[in-house]
Design an enzyme around this catalytic site. Sequence first.
Site, PDB file in Angstrom:
ATOM      1  N   GLY A  50       0.829  -1.192   0.000  1.00  0.00           N
ATOM      2  CA  GLY A  50       0.000   0.000   0.000  1.00  0.00           C
ATOM      3  C   GLY A  50       0.869   1.250   0.000  1.00  0.00           C
ATOM      4  O   GLY A  50       1.368   1.664  -1.028  1.00  0.00           O
ATOM      5  N   SER A 122       6.424  -4.330  -2.248  1.00  0.00           N
ATOM      6  CA  SER A 122       6.008  -2.959  -2.510  1.00  0.00           C
ATOM      7  C   SER A 122       6.220  -2.137  -1.234  1.00  0.00           C
ATOM      8  O   SER A 122       7.332  -2.150  -0.686  1.00  0.00           O
ATOM      9  CB  SER A 122       4.561  -2.949  -3.001  1.00  0.00           C
ATOM     10  OG  SER A 122       4.215  -1.708  -3.554  1.00  0.00           O
ATOM     11  N   TRP A 123       5.218  -1.413  -0.716  1.00  0.00           N
ATOM     12  CA  TRP A 123       5.392  -0.711   0.548  1.00  0.00           C
ATOM     13  C   TRP A 123       5.832  -1.670   1.647  1.00  0.00           C
ATOM     14  O   TRP A 123       6.661  -1.330   2.502  1.00  0.00           O
ATOM     15  CB  TRP A 123       4.101   0.001   0.964  1.00  0.00           C
ATOM     16  CG  TRP A 123       4.033   0.224   2.449  1.00  0.00           C
ATOM     17  CD1 TRP A 123       3.237  -0.432   3.341  1.00  0.00           C
ATOM     18  CD2 TRP A 123       4.830   1.138   3.226  1.00  0.00           C
ATOM     19  NE1 TRP A 123       3.477   0.020   4.622  1.00  0.00           N
ATOM     20  CE2 TRP A 123       4.452   0.982   4.578  1.00  0.00           C
ATOM     21  CE3 TRP A 123       5.824   2.060   2.897  1.00  0.00           C
ATOM     22  CZ2 TRP A 123       5.030   1.715   5.609  1.00  0.00           C
ATOM     23  CZ3 TRP A 123       6.394   2.807   3.927  1.00  0.00           C
ATOM     24  CH2 TRP A 123       6.000   2.626   5.262  1.00  0.00           C
ATOM     25  N   ASP A 277       8.349  -3.883 -14.206  1.00  0.00           N
ATOM     26  CA  ASP A 277       7.695  -3.064 -13.186  1.00  0.00           C
ATOM     27  C   ASP A 277       7.996  -1.592 -13.466  1.00  0.00           C
ATOM     28  O   ASP A 277       9.070  -1.085 -13.134  1.00  0.00           O
ATOM     29  CB  ASP A 277       8.201  -3.461 -11.802  1.00  0.00           C
ATOM     30  CG  ASP A 277       7.377  -2.862 -10.677  1.00  0.00           C
ATOM     31  OD1 ASP A 277       6.738  -1.822 -10.895  1.00  0.00           O
ATOM     32  OD2 ASP A 277       7.384  -3.446  -9.569  1.00  0.00           O
ATOM     33  N   HIS A 305       4.701  -5.223 -11.563  1.00  0.00           N
ATOM     34  CA  HIS A 305       4.415  -5.048 -10.140  1.00  0.00           C
ATOM     35  C   HIS A 305       3.347  -6.021  -9.650  1.00  0.00           C
ATOM     36  O   HIS A 305       3.315  -6.366  -8.468  1.00  0.00           O
ATOM     37  CB  HIS A 305       3.956  -3.607  -9.889  1.00  0.00           C
ATOM     38  CG  HIS A 305       4.110  -3.163  -8.473  1.00  0.00           C
ATOM     39  ND1 HIS A 305       5.339  -2.934  -7.888  1.00  0.00           N
ATOM     40  CD2 HIS A 305       3.184  -2.904  -7.504  1.00  0.00           C
ATOM     41  CE1 HIS A 305       5.161  -2.550  -6.639  1.00  0.00           C
ATOM     42  NE2 HIS A 305       3.873  -2.528  -6.374  1.00  0.00           N
TER      43      HIS A 305
END
Length: 325
Positions: A50, A122-123, A277, A305
């Site tokens: 996120g 990701s985050w 990505d 991604h």
Amino acid sequence: MTGDTPNVEHVYPVSEPHDQGMLDVGDGNLVYWEVRGDPSGKPAVIVHGGPGSGLVGSTGRSFDPSRYRIVLFDQRGCGRSTPHASDPATDMSVNTTEHLLADMELLRAHLGVERWLLFGGSWGSALMLAYAERHPERVSEIVIQSVTTCRRSEIDWLYGGVGSFFPEQYERFRAGAEVEPGEGILAAYARLMDSPDPDVRGQAAADWLAWEDAVISQEPQGRPNAYSDRPPAAQLAFVRICAHYYANYGWLEDGVLLRDAGQLAGMRGVLLHGRLDLGAPLRTAWELARAWPAAELVVVDDSGHMGSDTMRREIRCALDRFASS
């Protein structure tokens, strides 16, 4: 980390939670958690992306449930954690990277885990690295899908530079921010998402999510509306938390996660990154692998991604390898 329907050969059967609860982490926040797999198996925790994505249906199917004790949790303000960031009354000042790091330690202690494997992307990658560099004695291994470190250059690329590939969509994203003098685009969205007017919040969330959709739209495994087809409350929480964190660059000193990678010396890791990505280019993963010699970099040529069957196979291989260590 939402992708296409997984090939069943690359994931394990769904295991049901055998323990779950709401952990009081302070500041009026309750963090939802659950545990799947073997209660006596190797501890592992899934750290979602996120920020603000929540578990989004994640059931830990990349893990062998007969060998892992799989911990899942929703970070503050999203998923089943409360209060929910979709509510404008929710205090975002107590939702920062420091708070999430403390929450992870509270959850580990609550569950009686001495050391656990970290998995996410990701985050979640940035959050896991920050956690591991602060608490290396609590981490057995790390497996990352889609490496990010929350540097200014990375965030500026995702919400600026990559617009060179999608100029029309980026122009709409900028217009939706209604930037005021002296204000950056991310701070403008954070301001709009704090508005008491539900129409203002709803429109800002729609504009943000349309941009997120555009960035992954050309990936081989991308799908239309990957971000914007979430339930309304989840959309609002995701955008509000994202804008809040990224307007502040995650409250991380620029480049600190790469600079302090020496804290991971001797800790094994696998860094999986899609060559396609666009939103999080491969270079960050490559730089992290150079700074962390014990980590193996796996470049997945057919993945962006959102992942691919090849990516899922590589994730399962990495987790299977660490299951008995």
